[in-house]
Design a protein around this motif. Structure first.
Motif, PDB file in Angstrom:
ATOM      1  N   PRO A  92       0.841  -1.333  -0.083  1.00  0.00           N
ATOM      2  CA  PRO A  92       0.096   0.045  -0.080  1.00  0.00           C
ATOM      3  C   PRO A  92       0.796   1.264   0.116  1.00  0.00           C
ATOM      4  O   PRO A  92       0.461   2.086   0.762  1.00  0.00           O
ATOM      5  N   VAL A  93       1.879   1.258  -0.930  1.00  0.00           N
ATOM      6  CA  VAL A  93       2.690   2.494  -0.978  1.00  0.00           C
ATOM      7  C   VAL A  93       3.061   2.825  -2.372  1.00  0.00           C
ATOM      8  O   VAL A  93       2.909   1.930  -3.197  1.00  0.00           O
ATOM      9  N   GLU A  94       2.747   3.987  -2.895  1.00  0.00           N
ATOM     10  CA  GLU A  94       2.995   4.328  -4.089  1.00  0.00           C
ATOM     11  C   GLU A  94       4.528   4.895  -4.247  1.00  0.00           C
ATOM     12  O   GLU A  94       4.997   5.757  -3.544  1.00  0.00           O
ATOM     13  N   ARG A 166      14.053  -2.528   0.225  1.00  0.00           N
ATOM     14  CA  ARG A 166      13.808  -3.243  -1.311  1.00  0.00           C
ATOM     15  C   ARG A 166      13.003  -2.415  -2.140  1.00  0.00           C
ATOM     16  O   ARG A 166      13.509  -2.243  -3.426  1.00  0.00           O
ATOM     17  N   LEU A 167      11.924  -1.853  -1.716  1.00  0.00           N
ATOM     18  CA  LEU A 167      11.084  -0.833  -2.191  1.00  0.00           C
ATOM     19  C   LEU A 167      11.785   0.294  -2.815  1.00  0.00           C
ATOM     20  O   LEU A 167      11.650   0.539  -4.066  1.00  0.00           O
ATOM     21  N   GLU A 195       4.157   0.616  -8.957  1.00  0.00           N
ATOM     22  CA  GLU A 195       3.622  -0.145  -7.854  1.00  0.00           C
ATOM     23  C   GLU A 195       4.270  -1.532  -7.688  1.00  0.00           C
ATOM     24  O   GLU A 195       4.359  -2.053  -8.998  1.00  0.00           O
ATOM     25  N   LEU A 196       4.494  -1.927  -6.585  1.00  0.00           N
ATOM     26  CA  LEU A 196       4.980  -3.393  -6.370  1.00  0.00           C
ATOM     27  C   LEU A 196       4.251  -4.149  -5.459  1.00  0.00           C
ATOM     28  O   LEU A 196       3.325  -3.717  -4.426  1.00  0.00           O
ATOM     29  N   LEU A 203       9.149  -9.415  -4.694  1.00  0.00           N
ATOM     30  CA  LEU A 203       8.634  -8.215  -4.966  1.00  0.00           C
ATOM     31  C   LEU A 203       8.476  -8.206  -6.597  1.00  0.00           C
ATOM     32  O   LEU A 203       9.390  -8.811  -7.135  1.00  0.00           O
ATOM     33  N   VAL A 204       7.283  -7.805  -6.909  1.00  0.00           N
ATOM     34  CA  VAL A 204       7.103  -8.080  -8.205  1.00  0.00           C
ATOM     35  C   VAL A 204       6.349  -6.749  -8.923  1.00  0.00           C
ATOM     36  O   VAL A 204       5.558  -6.206  -8.160  1.00  0.00           O
ATOM     37  N   LEU A 205       6.681  -6.415 -10.122  1.00  0.00           N
ATOM     38  CA  LEU A 205       6.365  -5.116 -10.632  1.00  0.00           C
ATOM     39  C   LEU A 205       4.984  -5.245 -11.245  1.00  0.00           C
ATOM     40  O   LEU A 205       4.708  -6.182 -12.054  1.00  0.00           O
TER      41      LEU A 205
END
Length: 284
Positions: A92-94, A166-167, A195-196, A203-205
């Motif tokens: 839940p982060v842009e 990582r984000l 968005e991930l 983690l996936v795009l």
């Protein structure tokens, strides 16, 4: 297939096997409103440009794409604008990266000298190149809501220190790779949002990447700090909405006006130009 959700510009369906189908509409959003006037071909352009970028970023971060083949029974008008994707647990982060100062970042800088808690040098103007790109995340608001700036510490509190790192690293590498390739084609990527999501701990795009909806694209040969920049993105629509011709005030609480035909045509032309400049392909 089962309809799950309609966002600002995309519809989400669940397929019988559990995978998802994302269909990009020709809608355009600005100032937390989805405008009534569509931009012809916009959904296809966003989809095809994202697919092009997903391929070029595959060694940076995996993406959610499974197939571009339409499921049986799909409407013919979904061709080119629909993608079958893996289900992700979205963060839940842009995740936003900025290499230049403009937009909401500029407003925050003028108020405090900082963007998302990152103090910047004095004397920067609209369009100034930053000393180095910065990670400026925001909250992920629902349709009709407004994303709020987050500090890196906010992301750590929400996601944990390891995932936050990582984000940030993935976001900055996507921006670095995208900005470098775009500049070779005469386009400045001023900022971009990705968005991930998580799938089996990785983690996936997801969603879209480096499009005129999620990024600010400027012609490199016309860049000049201290003024608004010409662009190949939806900033053109934002600018018209707050112009005297529009007569609309975003703070009025009223819905935006319909876009006139000449604004629709010019907006479509900007999206097509972004696609053609970046990919080197002709838009049929």
């Amino acid at each position: 297939m089962k309809h799950l959700h309609s966002g600002k510009v995309r519809d989400l369906y669940e397929l019988p096997g559990g995978e998802l189908l994302i269909v990009a509409r020709d809608s355009i959003s600005a100032y937390d409103h989805v405008l009534d006037t569509p931009i012809p071909d916009k959904g296809r352009i966003l989809t095809q440009l994202s697919l092009w970028w997903f391929e070029r970023l595959a060694d940076v971060v995996p993406n959610h794409v499974v197939s571009t083949d339409l499921p049986d029974g799909s409407p013919a008008e979904w061709e080119g604008r629909a993608v079958v994707v893996r289900r992700l647990d979205m963060i839940p982060v842009e995740c936003v990266a900025r290499g230049y100062l403009t937009g909401g970042g500029l407003k925050d800088y003028r108020k405090s000298g900082a963007v998302c808690g990152i103090v910047l040098p004095e004397g920067l103007e609209d369009g100034s190149r930053l000393p180095e790109p910065i990670f400026t995340p925001t909250t992920k608001a629902a349709v009709g809501g407004h994303d709020q700036p987050m500090t890196y510490q906010d992301v750590e509190q929400l996601a944990g220190a390891g995932l936050a790192s990582r984000l940030r690293d993935i976001t900055m590498e996507v921006y670095r790779r995208g900005a470098e390739l775009a500049l070779e084609r005469g386009v400045i990527v001023a900022d971009t949002k990705i968005e991930l999501g998580l799938r089996e701990g990785e983690l996936v795009l997801g969603d879209e990447v480096l499009t005129p909806d999620s990024s600010r694209f400027w012609p490199a040969d016309d860049w000049e700090p201290g003024r608004s920049q010409k662009s190949f993105d939806k900033q053109f629509v934002r600018d018209w909405l707050v112009s005297p011709e529009s007569g609309w005030d975003p703070a009025s609480g009223t819905a935006p006006p319909a876009l006139p035909a000449h604004i629709v045509e010019q907006t479509r032309a900007k999206y097509v130009e972004a696609y053609e400049r970046l990919t080197g392909r002709s838009w049929a």
